[in-house]
Each structure stands twice: as C-alpha cells, then as structure tokens.
Scaffold this motif. Structure first.
Motif, PDB file in Angstrom:
ATOM      1  N   GLY A  38       0.863  -1.172   0.005  1.00 39.84           N
ATOM      2  CA  GLY A  38      -0.016   0.148  -0.049  1.00 39.84           C
ATOM      3  C   GLY A  38       0.707   1.384   0.102  1.00 39.84           C
ATOM      4  N   PHE A  39       0.562   2.185  -0.860  1.00 37.54           N
ATOM      5  CA  PHE A  39       1.258   3.640  -0.885  1.00 37.54           C
ATOM      6  C   PHE A  39       0.472   4.603  -0.420  1.00 37.54           C
ATOM      7  N   PHE A  40       0.825   5.032   0.728  1.00 36.52           N
ATOM      8  CA  PHE A  40      -0.090   5.930   1.497  1.00 36.52           C
ATOM      9  C   PHE A  40       0.583   7.495   1.235  1.00 36.52           C
ATOM     10  N   SER A  41       0.064   8.128   0.081  1.00 40.71           N
ATOM     11  CA  SER A  41       0.695   9.088  -0.414  1.00 40.71           C
ATOM     12  C   SER A  41       0.000  10.274  -0.223  1.00 40.71           C
ATOM     13  N   ASP A  71      -8.515  14.423  -0.097  1.00 41.02           N
ATOM     14  CA  ASP A  71      -7.999  13.605   0.463  1.00 41.02           C
ATOM     15  C   ASP A  71      -6.846  12.834  -0.048  1.00 41.02           C
ATOM     16  N   ALA A  72      -5.644  12.519   0.617  1.00 41.22           N
ATOM     17  CA  ALA A  72      -4.513  12.025   0.182  1.00 41.22           C
ATOM     18  C   ALA A  72      -5.184  10.335  -0.099  1.00 41.22           C
ATOM     19  N   GLU A  74      -5.060   6.570  -1.064  1.00 42.99           N
ATOM     20  CA  GLU A  74      -4.236   5.377  -0.671  1.00 42.99           C
ATOM     21  C   GLU A  74      -3.967   4.472  -1.914  1.00 42.99           C
ATOM     22  N   SER A  97      -3.935   5.720  -9.122  1.00 38.20           N
ATOM     23  CA  SER A  97      -4.621   6.589  -8.299  1.00 38.20           C
ATOM     24  C   SER A  97      -6.016   6.980  -9.005  1.00 38.20           C
ATOM     25  N   TYR A 242      10.060   4.830   1.289  1.00 37.54           N
ATOM     26  CA  TYR A 242       9.568   5.933   1.215  1.00 37.54           C
ATOM     27  C   TYR A 242       9.815   6.469  -0.510  1.00 37.54           C
ATOM     28  N   GLY A 266       5.399   9.544  -0.256  1.00 39.78           N
ATOM     29  CA  GLY A 266       4.971   9.079   1.105  1.00 39.78           C
ATOM     30  C   GLY A 266       5.395   7.603   1.241  1.00 39.78           C
ATOM     31  N   ILE A 268       5.468   3.384   1.588  1.00 40.18           N
ATOM     32  CA  ILE A 268       4.974   2.133   1.321  1.00 40.18           C
ATOM     33  C   ILE A 268       5.265   0.945   1.998  1.00 40.18           C
TER      34      ILE A 268
END
Length: 275
Positions: A38-41, A71-72, A74, A97, A242, A266, A268
């Motif tokens: 998961g990329f929390f960007s 919103d950022a 995910e 995304s 990151y 962000g 990962i």
C-alpha cells in the motif's frame, strides 16, 4: 603506529572480502521477486489545460484541491522482478490513483476553456496510472554491496474531468463535461544501490530520471525511493519504503494542451516473495 596500520589493513581486507550467499539477504540472490503493498501518498496535482481563455493565458491550478479532491489517496502498488542472467534484470512496477467527488465550488475554476463559477454544483474525477518497465545491469558487486545502472520506460495515463453548469465565452451557461487526458510513454535512466549487512536485512536506494523534449511531452520526470526489508525466511520479506515521484512539464496531446505539475510522496508498506 604499527597497531593502527595493522587495523587499517585488516579493515580494508574485510571490506573487500566477498560475502557468501548465506550472509546476504535472499533477495540479493533470488531469480524472481513479486511485491505488493500500500502506498500512503500525499499528492499535489497542479495543471492547466486548454492553453488560453481568449487571449489570456490560463494559469496552472491545484486541480484536485480546486474541485474538491482533497484527501490523500491510498494506492495499491505492485511489482515483479526477474534476474534473467547473472548480471541482467528486468523489473515491472504499477500503481494507480483514481478518485471522484461531487462538490460545491468554493472558487471559480477555468478548465479546458470553460469557466465553472464559484457556487456551482460539479462532479469531478482524476485518474493517474503509472507503469514502469526497467532493464538494469549489475555494474559493481562487492560482498554486501551492489550497484545497478538502469534504463527503461515510464508509461503515464492521466485523465482529469469536470462536469457541471459552465460559462462559455462569458455569455451562455449550459451543462458541460470537460476532460483533459493524455497517455505518455517517457524513457528514463537510473541507478539502484543495495546493501545487505546480514541475511535478515536489505537496504536500498533508487533514482530514475528523465528531462528532455520528446513527442507530446517536454519537461522533467523524477522517481526516487529508499527502502528497508526484513526477511522472515528464504522466501518472504516485509518492507518499508519512502517513494517520491514528480512530473513537471508541458503537454501537447490532442486532448490536452497545457502544463502538468504532479507529485506523489509517502511511505509504502509491503511484502515481497523471492525465489
């Protein structure tokens, strides 16, 4: 002085001694790798499309903030690597995304030659897909250290859309849907460094870069990452990375004539299978 000299000689000898496979993280020796995470960007998407409104140049806008996509995201990120010879590797990575919303505009937005006034009820969406195909070669290996030089392709698929009541030519108002989209194959070069201090741990840093005028796109693309992986056994590792990805340039595609300034950055969190 003699003792110091002996210690320096010993340190140099240890530094240049090749480590055995049993001393290295399994990913340093594996033929195949499959990763998912998961990329929390955080994401910034500034763009202009349509070029001008009359004789006035349309400035870049923070597209996603302007149309209520705040919103950022995910992101699911996946990758596959194959060492097809002793020195050569090929890696494929993909992340996407996609977001949409319906909102009341807080400010007037100009997009694709249309004006959506403050207070308008609009629907908006954004899609940004990145596929990376990279060939790399090990140019230097020394025990736990490895350096690769790479070349490949970033394929970007971008689609930004707004629909609602818009003003045309400062006169008529009607419901319109305006879309800016582009598909861009962009070559890049890069370097990857890996360090495995033990069989459990692997640390890596990577940079891919391109800056030129090519086809429908002119500008910069930059992708960097730093990561750490911990091996549970010979076949599975968990990792934290990151990642930073940036595009900054001008588009001349059939459905998008304007600027694009986008960045993702962000952590990962993922798992890797290697065999």
């Amino acid at each position: 002085m003699k003792t110091t000299t002996k210690l320096l000689v010993l340190a140099c000898a240890l530094a240049t001694t090749s480590a055995s496979a049993d001393d290295l993280h399994p990913a340093m020796q594996s033929k195949f790798q499959l990763a998912v995470g998961g990329f929390f960007s955080a994401r910034d998407f500034r763009a202009s499309a349509g070029g001008t409104a009359g004789d006035i140049l349309v400035p870049d806008i923070d597209f996603e903030t302007a149309v209520g996509l705040k919103d950022a995201p995910e992101l699911l990120i996946a990758g596959f690597g194959w060492r097809f010879t002793e020195k050569w590797h090929v890696d494929l990575q993909y992340f996407s995304s996609s977001r949409g919303s319906r909102t009341i505009l807080q400010d007037t937005v100009e997009w694709q030659g249309l004006t959506y006034d403050a207070g308008a009820d609009i629907s908006a969406s954004s899609l940004f897909d990145i596929t990376r195909l990279v060939f790399s070669r090990d140019f230097w290996e020394n025990g736990p250290h490895s350096l690769r030089l790479a070349g490949g392709l970033h394929y970007l698929d971008i689609d930004l859309a707004v629909s609602g009541v818009a003003t045309l030519d400062d006169q008529s108002r009607e419901f319109r849907r305006s879309v800016a989209s582009a598909s861009l194959p962009i070559p890049n070069v890069g370097a990857w460094y890996r360090y495995s201090p033990s069989r459990r741990w692997l640390f890596a840093a990577r940079m891919d870069w391109f800056s030129a005028n090519l086809g429908d796109y002119s500008g910069l693309i930059l992708n960097t990452a730093a990561s750490a992986k911990f091996a549970f056994n010979d076949y599975f590792s968990v990792g934290l990375a990151y990642e930073y990805f940036k595009v900054d340039g001008e588009l001349r595609a059939s459905n998008w004539k304007g600027n694009l300034k986008s960045s993702f950055d962000g952590p990962i969190l993922g798992i890797t299978a290697h065999w």
